[in-house]
Design a protein around this motif. Structure first.
Motif, PDB file in Angstrom:
ATOM      1  N   LEU A 135      25.879-126.208  29.358  1.00  0.00           N
ATOM      2  CA  LEU A 135      25.480-124.849  29.000  1.00  0.00           C
ATOM      3  C   LEU A 135      25.400-124.717  27.485  1.00  0.00           C
ATOM      4  O   LEU A 135      26.237-125.259  26.763  1.00  0.00           O
ATOM      5  CB  LEU A 135      26.505-123.832  29.527  1.00  0.00           C
ATOM      6  N   THR A 136      24.426-123.959  27.011  1.00  0.00           N
ATOM      7  CA  THR A 136      24.360-123.613  25.597  1.00  0.00           C
ATOM      8  C   THR A 136      25.429-122.570  25.324  1.00  0.00           C
ATOM      9  O   THR A 136      26.065-122.042  26.242  1.00  0.00           O
ATOM     10  CB  THR A 136      22.986-123.036  25.235  1.00  0.00           C
ATOM     11  N   LEU A 137      25.619-122.220  24.065  1.00  0.00           N
ATOM     12  CA  LEU A 137      26.594-121.190  23.698  1.00  0.00           C
ATOM     13  C   LEU A 137      26.278-119.878  24.408  1.00  0.00           C
ATOM     14  O   LEU A 137      27.171-119.261  25.004  1.00  0.00           O
ATOM     15  CB  LEU A 137      26.613-120.986  22.181  1.00  0.00           C
ATOM     16  N   ASP A 138      25.026-119.450  24.382  1.00  0.00           N
ATOM     17  CA  ASP A 138      24.666-118.176  25.012  1.00  0.00           C
ATOM     18  C   ASP A 138      24.937-118.195  26.517  1.00  0.00           C
ATOM     19  O   ASP A 138      25.475-117.236  27.067  1.00  0.00           O
ATOM     20  CB  ASP A 138      23.196-117.839  24.745  1.00  0.00           C
ATOM     21  N   ARG A 139      24.596-119.286  27.181  1.00  0.00           N
ATOM     22  CA  ARG A 139      24.839-119.378  28.629  1.00  0.00           C
ATOM     23  C   ARG A 139      26.334-119.422  28.940  1.00  0.00           C
ATOM     24  O   ARG A 139      26.792-118.845  29.920  1.00  0.00           O
ATOM     25  CB  ARG A 139      24.145-120.614  29.208  1.00  0.00           C
ATOM     26  N   ALA A 140      27.114-120.112  28.096  1.00  0.00           N
ATOM     27  CA  ALA A 140      28.570-120.168  28.297  1.00  0.00           C
ATOM     28  C   ALA A 140      29.186-118.790  28.106  1.00  0.00           C
ATOM     29  O   ALA A 140      30.067-118.379  28.866  1.00  0.00           O
ATOM     30  CB  ALA A 140      29.202-121.173  27.335  1.00  0.00           C
ATOM     31  N   LEU A 141      28.703-118.031  27.118  1.00  0.00           N
ATOM     32  CA  LEU A 141      29.207-116.675  26.892  1.00  0.00           C
ATOM     33  C   LEU A 141      28.826-115.754  28.050  1.00  0.00           C
ATOM     34  O   LEU A 141      29.638-114.929  28.483  1.00  0.00           O
ATOM     35  CB  LEU A 141      28.689-116.122  25.564  1.00  0.00           C
ATOM     36  N   ASP A 142      27.611-115.907  28.551  1.00  0.00           N
ATOM     37  CA  ASP A 142      27.199-115.113  29.720  1.00  0.00           C
ATOM     38  C   ASP A 142      28.108-115.398  30.914  1.00  0.00           C
ATOM     39  O   ASP A 142      28.563-114.479  31.596  1.00  0.00           O
ATOM     40  CB  ASP A 142      25.744-115.426  30.105  1.00  0.00           C
ATOM     41  N   ALA A 143      28.383-116.670  31.160  1.00  0.00           N
ATOM     42  CA  ALA A 143      29.248-117.033  32.283  1.00  0.00           C
ATOM     43  C   ALA A 143      30.666-116.516  32.071  1.00  0.00           C
ATOM     44  O   ALA A 143      31.313-116.030  33.003  1.00  0.00           O
ATOM     45  CB  ALA A 143      29.267-118.551  32.456  1.00  0.00           C
ATOM     46  N   ALA A 144      31.151-116.581  30.836  1.00  0.00           N
ATOM     47  CA  ALA A 144      32.516-116.156  30.535  1.00  0.00           C
ATOM     48  C   ALA A 144      32.713-114.651  30.687  1.00  0.00           C
ATOM     49  O   ALA A 144      33.839-114.189  30.861  1.00  0.00           O
ATOM     50  CB  ALA A 144      32.891-116.596  29.122  1.00  0.00           C
ATOM     51  N   GLN A 145      31.660-113.883  30.625  1.00  0.00           N
ATOM     52  CA  GLN A 145      31.780-112.424  30.736  1.00  0.00           C
ATOM     53  C   GLN A 145      31.931-111.956  32.174  1.00  0.00           C
ATOM     54  O   GLN A 145      32.307-110.816  32.405  1.00  0.00           O
ATOM     55  CB  GLN A 145      30.577-111.752  30.076  1.00  0.00           C
ATOM     56  N   HIS A 146      31.704-112.813  33.145  1.00  0.00           N
ATOM     57  CA  HIS A 146      31.890-112.415  34.541  1.00  0.00           C
ATOM     58  C   HIS A 146      33.382-112.267  34.820  1.00  0.00           C
ATOM     59  O   HIS A 146      34.187-113.091  34.376  1.00  0.00           O
ATOM     60  CB  HIS A 146      31.265-113.444  35.494  1.00  0.00           C
ATOM     61  N   PRO A 147      33.774-111.240  35.560  1.00  0.00           N
ATOM     62  CA  PRO A 147      35.194-110.973  35.793  1.00  0.00           C
ATOM     63  C   PRO A 147      35.958-112.125  36.446  1.00  0.00           C
ATOM     64  O   PRO A 147      37.132-112.315  36.175  1.00  0.00           O
ATOM     65  CB  PRO A 147      35.186-109.754  36.717  1.00  0.00           C
ATOM     66  N   GLY A 148      35.343-112.899  37.293  1.00  0.00           N
ATOM     67  CA  GLY A 148      36.058-113.972  37.979  1.00  0.00           C
ATOM     68  C   GLY A 148      36.091-115.284  37.217  1.00  0.00           C
ATOM     69  O   GLY A 148      36.606-116.283  37.700  1.00  0.00           O
ATOM     70  N   THR A 149      35.557-115.322  35.997  1.00  0.00           N
ATOM     71  CA  THR A 149      35.490-116.558  35.230  1.00  0.00           C
ATOM     72  C   THR A 149      36.563-116.574  34.163  1.00  0.00           C
ATOM     73  O   THR A 149      36.800-115.583  33.487  1.00  0.00           O
ATOM     74  CB  THR A 149      34.106-116.697  34.552  1.00  0.00           C
ATOM     75  N   ARG A 150      37.227-117.705  34.038  1.00  0.00           N
ATOM     76  CA  ARG A 150      38.225-117.858  32.974  1.00  0.00           C
ATOM     77  C   ARG A 150      37.790-118.973  32.030  1.00  0.00           C
ATOM     78  O   ARG A 150      36.921-119.778  32.369  1.00  0.00           O
ATOM     79  CB  ARG A 150      39.612-118.108  33.550  1.00  0.00           C
ATOM     80  N   LEU A 151      38.400-119.026  30.861  1.00  0.00           N
ATOM     81  CA  LEU A 151      38.106-120.049  29.860  1.00  0.00           C
ATOM     82  C   LEU A 151      39.257-121.040  29.832  1.00  0.00           C
ATOM     83  O   LEU A 151      40.418-120.638  29.768  1.00  0.00           O
ATOM     84  CB  LEU A 151      37.924-119.416  28.478  1.00  0.00           C
ATOM     85  N   CYS A 152      38.958-122.314  29.882  1.00  0.00           N
ATOM     86  CA  CYS A 152      39.976-123.353  29.908  1.00  0.00           C
ATOM     87  C   CYS A 152      40.724-123.394  28.578  1.00  0.00           C
ATOM     88  O   CYS A 152      40.113-123.438  27.511  1.00  0.00           O
ATOM     89  CB  CYS A 152      39.331-124.707  30.195  1.00  0.00           C
ATOM     90  N   SER A 153      42.038-123.394  28.656  1.00  0.00           N
ATOM     91  CA  SER A 153      42.836-123.498  27.431  1.00  0.00           C
ATOM     92  C   SER A 153      43.210-124.949  27.147  1.00  0.00           C
ATOM     93  O   SER A 153      43.600-125.289  26.039  1.00  0.00           O
ATOM     94  CB  SER A 153      44.093-122.639  27.526  1.00  0.00           C
ATOM     95  N   LEU A 154      43.080-125.829  28.134  1.00  0.00           N
ATOM     96  CA  LEU A 154      43.393-127.242  27.956  1.00  0.00           C
ATOM     97  C   LEU A 154      42.454-127.896  26.943  1.00  0.00           C
ATOM     98  O   LEU A 154      42.879-128.630  26.057  1.00  0.00           O
ATOM     99  CB  LEU A 154      43.306-127.971  29.302  1.00  0.00           C
ATOM    100  N   CYS A 155      41.163-127.626  27.066  1.00  0.00           N
ATOM    101  CA  CYS A 155      40.179-128.275  26.209  1.00  0.00           C
ATOM    102  C   CYS A 155      39.812-127.444  24.983  1.00  0.00           C
ATOM    103  O   CYS A 155      39.082-127.905  24.132  1.00  0.00           O
ATOM    104  CB  CYS A 155      38.909-128.583  26.998  1.00  0.00           C
TER     105      CYS A 155
END
Length: 176
Positions: A135-155
């Motif tokens: 995913l590009t930055l914009d696509r990753a940000l779009d995915a991250a804005q969905h309520p059921g999506t979390r961002l990995c803290s490991l990586c």
């Protein structure tokens, strides 16, 4: 890489080349190259080749070999005129930060119904799914804005993307 050789055509010098089977032969050293884990020497080894009309003619087989494992200097021979390629020293940024990570993110979809369920990982995260589209930055940000999506803290996806999503002033005396 930078080169310390002169502009004139290099003149090879004799060097002992260690061959498999405890054999050695005097070959010609054409150039030397510094690599991250040592040195490579470009050597020419005498050989024969088939020529026109079923003739056999002298030839030279050139190969890069590791030094000092596969070559030995000959007594009385100067190797000062052999072209040398040195590794360029790492930049200040590379020395301080280390090698660059691959760019992009991937979405690991979670089971269940509904869009936007999953975790966003950096491409090189051990938890990232193999073969997932990058995913590009914009696509990753779009995915991250969905309520059921979390961002990995490991990586570090959370540390990289969260400030972009929520603003850079968090943690600097603003409303945390």
């Amino acid at each position: 890489m930078t080169s310390s050789s002169s502009a004139s055509e290099p003149v090879p010098v004799p060097i002992r080349v260690l061959l498999p089977g405890d054999q050695d032969v005097v070959g010609r050293l054409w150039s030397r190259r510094q690599v991250r884990d040592g040195w490579l020497y470009e050597v020419g080894i005498p050989a024969y080749r088939n020529g026109p009309w079923d003739t056999v003619e002298p030839a030279e087989y050139r190969v890069w070999v590791r030094a000092p494992q596969h070559v030995r200097p000959l007594e009385g021979v100067s190797y000062d005129g052999v072209p040398v390629e040195y590794l360029e020293p790492p930049s200040l940024v590379e020395r301080e930060l280390g090698p660059r990570r691959p760019s992009g993110w991937v979405l690991a979809k979670a089971g269940g119904r509904g869009p936007g369920r999953g975790t966003v990982h950096a491409v090189d995260c051990a938890e990232a799914p193999a073969g997932a589209p990058v995913l590009t930055l914009d696509r990753a940000l779009d995915a991250a804005q969905h309520p059921g999506t979390r961002l990995c803290s490991l990586c570090g996806a959370a540390a990289e993307l969260d400030p972009v999503l929520r603003g850079f002033d968090r943690g600097f005396g603003g409303d945390d």
